[in-house]
Every structure is written in C-alpha cells, then in structure tokens.
Design a protein around this motif. Structure first.
Motif: not given
Length: 152
Positions: A77-97
């Motif tokens: 149930l969504t509506a809209g238009k959006f833009r995310v700038t300079e977003g950041k993410g932390e990825i954990s529990k991996v042994s490599g890219i």
C-alpha cells in the motif's frame, strides 16, 4: 576364552584408547568475516507497485571494492516518488565482496514530504544489510520487496 584371545583383545582395546587420545589437528577455522560498506544514490516511484534504480560502490575492509547497480521492486500500500542521495549501507557476515551481490528481502514503512529519511535492515540468508539515507520526495505507505545489488 583362552589367554591368547584375551591378550589380543586387551591389545586392541589399548590401541583404540591410544588413538582416541591422540591429538587431532585443529579444524580449519572458517574464513574471517569481512565488513563491507555501500555508498549509493537511488531514485524511484510507487503506486501499489514499487520500483527504484540506482548505483553505488561497495568497499570492504579487506581491500576489495566494486561499482554496483541497485534495483528495488516490490508491492504494498504505497504511493509516491522519491530520491535517496548519499545513502549508506553496512553489510555484515560476508567472507568477501562476492557474497554482497544478490537479492535482499526488504520490508518497510515510508513516510516523507519533500525531505525524508530512510533506515532499514535487510537480509539475505545470514548476511544483513543496514541502510540509511536522506532524500527528497513524497512517499507514503507500507511495502515488501526485493533489494538487489548487482554488477553494472
């Protein structure tokens, strides 16, 4: 039982106990966990169906780095238009890219008018991706979907 059979049985038991007490080579430790960070920009829209695309860079603390393409699809149930700038993410529990790439399960609630903020945690098996970012747009709703990180 005769004496000879008793002696062989005793020798067999003693040998088995000696082998059981022999030090075993330690099991190979699993590969160390690597921490990766995602920097991204994302732009999209939603009217029941949610769609967004973007690009970014993944950098890991083991020196690996790669440009990435991001896509988000879902519904709710969504509506809209959006833009995310300079977003950041932390990825954990991996042994490599290589383990960073793939589909993450996404569920969230969005609400924003002109300036908005985003924070959510996504999962892909045991791997987790914590996202945060600020952006612009008008968006409102609740959705579930798929957040995909792939090579460009």
């Amino acid at each position: 039982m005769n004496l000879r059979t008793t002696a062989l049985a005793s020798l067999l038991v003693a040998g088995t106990m000696t082998l059981a007490a022999w030090p075993v080579a330690p099991a190979r430790a699993s590969e160390p966990m690597v921490k990766c960070e995602l920097s991204y920009n994302l732009e999209g829209w939603s009217i029941i169906y949610k769609h967004a695309e973007g690009a970014g860079t993944v950098t890991c603390n083991n020196g690996e780095s790669a440009p990435v393409k991001i896509s988000v699809v879902g519904g709710g149930l969504t509506a809209g238009k959006f833009r995310v700038t300079e977003g950041k993410g932390e990825i954990s529990k991996v042994s490599g890219i290589a383990e960073v790439f793939g589909d993450y399960v996404q569920a969230g609630a969005e609400a924003g008018v002109v300036k908005s903020a985003q924070a959510q945690v996504l999962t892909k098996g045991t791997t987790s991706l914590a996202l945060s970012g600020t952006g612009q747009g008008i968006n409102l709703g609740v959705s579930v979907g798929k957040f995909t990180i792939s090579r460009p």
